[in-house]
Design a protein around this motif. Structure first.
Motif, PDB file in Angstrom:
ATOM      1  N   SER A 285       0.813  -1.284   0.046  1.00  0.00           N
ATOM      2  CA  SER A 285       0.008  -0.026   0.031  1.00  0.00           C
ATOM      3  C   SER A 285       0.746   1.241   0.005  1.00  0.00           C
ATOM      4  O   SER A 285       0.384   2.153  -0.355  1.00  0.00           O
ATOM      5  CB  SER A 285      -1.003   0.066   1.195  1.00  0.00           C
ATOM      6  N   ARG A 295      -1.463  -3.656   3.239  1.00  0.00           N
ATOM      7  CA  ARG A 295      -2.676  -3.937   4.023  1.00  0.00           C
ATOM      8  C   ARG A 295      -3.165  -5.294   3.511  1.00  0.00           C
ATOM      9  O   ARG A 295      -2.581  -5.854   2.703  1.00  0.00           O
ATOM     10  CB  ARG A 295      -3.633  -2.676   3.112  1.00  0.00           C
ATOM     11  N   ASP A 302      -8.445  -4.810  10.242  1.00  0.00           N
ATOM     12  CA  ASP A 302      -7.414  -4.157   9.480  1.00  0.00           C
ATOM     13  C   ASP A 302      -6.210  -4.153  10.218  1.00  0.00           C
ATOM     14  O   ASP A 302      -5.864  -3.370  11.047  1.00  0.00           O
ATOM     15  CB  ASP A 302      -7.963  -2.563   9.550  1.00  0.00           C
ATOM     16  N   ARG A 304      -2.260  -4.074   9.759  1.00  0.00           N
ATOM     17  CA  ARG A 304      -0.961  -3.495   8.618  1.00  0.00           C
ATOM     18  C   ARG A 304       0.068  -4.316   8.931  1.00  0.00           C
ATOM     19  O   ARG A 304       0.519  -4.796  10.192  1.00  0.00           O
ATOM     20  CB  ARG A 304      -0.909  -2.292   8.724  1.00  0.00           C
ATOM     21  N   ALA A 339      -5.182   1.483  11.719  1.00  0.00           N
ATOM     22  CA  ALA A 339      -4.867   0.042  12.173  1.00  0.00           C
ATOM     23  C   ALA A 339      -5.202  -0.551  13.408  1.00  0.00           C
ATOM     24  O   ALA A 339      -5.035   0.299  14.435  1.00  0.00           O
ATOM     25  CB  ALA A 339      -3.242  -0.108  11.954  1.00  0.00           C
TER      26      ALA A 339
END
Length: 551
Positions: A285, A295, A302, A304, A339
């Motif tokens: 990303s 990602r 979410d 990361r 995140a």
């Protein structure tokens, strides 16, 4: 064969100066006792043509054996061995002395000195080349993987890098087992090259010993461009010989290298030109200076992924270095703002700048700075002290005062800022966390591996010791030495032999004092290291880190 070490991948393109392989023999098959181009001729073999004898001069050894004895005396007086290396040194010294007894030429001496340097077992201590010789890499165009299976060590072809070889699967294929090298069994080859690595990580040590089969680095080898190597391969129970030629790896490296001369479109620039995709459940990303952010492509949370390639920011000066790091810091703060969890992948991070700067970006708990313990001696003149203490006037004065008083050790905290200056005494405990520096408030898990060394080692050691979050992957390099000294080497004929390094310090946490050099860290989960997992272990480690950090 007696079981030695666990599985390990062999990377033939990145050998450090101190790990220069002891070289390779001619293409013809040779008995184990025959002299080869891998180094000095064995004791009892026909002597090589010796360099012309030199007239004794001040500071110049009369013989190469005298050079060895002088270096060993300095090593035994000043070098700080890792705990795991201490019991091995007497046997190593005896074996190396026999090697130096056979040294007759400058070329032999350079090979033997590389072995002596590696025998010290310090990742930061390496040989510098003579001023008139340029380091040059040579390789056969294949990558190997070595692992133990029961009582045997098995070495297989893990990858084919040379496109000419890749197009000839009849000769050599991925998965082929190497059973002999120039007529010598693999077991005997590995036994004959015990000083091809300075690593205290057993997996890395096996990797670099096996590396001498397929790679070499001048001038610390007798191999020359164009030399042949005969490998006996086993495939499906059948054996055959293949002859390969040592060439410069630019033959296949240059084909994938992209630089400004190509006027590349920025949209085409990825993180790193990996041979195999590293992550199956993440996509790129953002690309920073020394890091990349990914990602997730699977899962509801979410999480990361940060792939931190290096903590080293070597640009146009200290201010530019810090600005480059700030650019990465600010990129992370933006990318990780929402995140829910973070995986920090350090498996290939070879260290660089102050580890506590980067630790403060991710840590949610306090940590201790390691304590640096430096051996003190009156043997070193002021210029030498200035060099190995980085020109710091306070530390130089303190060292010289301690030496004059007959002290043997001085200690101070490693890179501990106090009142705008670095502390030069006391300890540095329970530092951080620093909320203003944090790039994420989410929980963080760390992935480590054998290439994580120096300041990356320090980062991982703190992460483990102070239980900052999940730590998975494979053991890092275990290299911490901070203070080192180098000696200029001169041959009996007065020619330059480069510089030889020793460690003058050891590092430990102030609360328990156990040396960190060579000491494994506590991993919450260790990735299996087998031939089958050689290309997938990083992905498996990232998945495990994600599972743990999302709990």
């Amino acid at each position: 064969m007696k079981p030695l070490l666990p599985a390990v991948i062999v990377t033939i393109l990145g050998a450090s100066l101190s790990l220069a392989g002891s070289g390779c023999s001619q293409a013809r098959r040779q008995s184990p006792s025959a002299p080869t181009r891998s180094g000095p001729a064995p004791v009892g073999a026909a002597p090589a043509k010796a360099d012309a004898p030199a007239k004794p001069k001040d500071g110049v050894p009369a013989t190469y054996l005298e050079l060895f004895d002088d270096l060993v005396a300095k090593v035994e007086k000043h070098h700080v061995f890792a705990e795991a290396k201490k019991p091995r040194w007497p046997g190593d010294k005896a074996r190396l002395r026999k090697v130096f007894e056979g040294v007759k030429t400058r070329e032999d001496a350079l090979v033997a000195l590389a072995q002596l340097q590696a025998a010290l077992g310090d990742r930061h201590c390496y040989l510098s080349p003579p001023t008139d010789l340029r380091p040059t890499r040579l390789a056969l165009g294949i990558e190997l993987f070595a692992e133990t299976s029961g009582a045997d060590t098995i070495v297989r072809v893990a990858d084919i890098l040379d496109p000419d070889l890749a197009n000839n699967a009849v000769e050599i294929s991925i998965g082929d087992e190497i059973v002999a090298v120039d007529g010598q069994s693999v077991e005997d080859w590995l036994a004959a090259n015990p000083f091809a690595s300075n690593s205290l990580n057993d997996r890395v040590a096996l990797s670099e010993r096996a590396d001498t089969i397929v790679a070499a680095r001048l001038p610390w080898t007798r191999v020359q461009k164009g030399d042949k190597r005969t490998l006996r391969l086993r495939r499906n129970g059948q054996e055959h010989d293949v002859s390969l030629t040592f060439v410069h790896p630019s033959k296949w490296e240059d084909a994938t290298e992209i630089n400004f001369d190509h006027s590349p479109a920025m949209s085409t620039i990825g993180c790193r030109a990996d041979k195999h995709p590293l992550y199956s459940s993440f996509e790129l990303s953002a690309v920073g200076t020394n890091l990349c952010v990914y990602r997730p492509t699977t899962g509801k949370r979410d999480t990361r992924l940060v792939r931190y390639l290096s903590f080293r920011y070597p640009y146009n000066g200290a201010s530019d270095d810090v600005r480059a790091a700030k650019a990465d810091h600010d990129l992370l703060a933006r990318e990780l703002e929402k995140a829910r969890a973070v995986v920090l992948d350090l498996h290939e991070n070879r260290g660089g700048n102050n580890p506590f700067v980067f630790l403060s970006w991710f840590a949610k708990k306090a940590w201790d700075h390691q304590q640096v313990h430096v051996t003190v001696s009156r043997d070193f003149p002021e210029d030498d002290v200035r060099q190995f203490l980085f020109g710091d006037p306070t530390m130089i004065e303190r060292y010289q005062t301690a030496a004059a008083a007959g002290k043997t050790v001085e200690s101070w905290p490693f890179l501990c800022p106090k009142d705008g200056k670095l502390a030069t005494d006391g300890t540095c405990e329970a530092r951080g966390p620093r909320p203003s520096e944090q790039v994420t408030k989410a929980p963080v898990a760390v992935v480590t591996g054998p290439d994580c060394t120096s300041s990356c080692d320090s980062f991982v050691a703190d992460w483990s010791a102070f239980e900052m979050g999940p730590l998975v992957g494979q053991q890092p390099a275990h290299g911490f030495t901070t203070v080192r000294h180098s000696y200029a080497l001169v041959a009996p004929d007065g020619r330059d032999l480069g510089r030889f390094r020793i460690a003058l310090s050891w590092e430990a946490y102030p609360r328990h004092g156990a040396p960190l050099e060579g000491a494994p860290v506590k991993l919450d989960w260790e990735t299996p290291a087998t031939f089958e997992t050689r290309d997938t272990w990083i992905d498996e480690a990232v998945k495990e880190a994600r599972r743990r950090v999302e709990r």
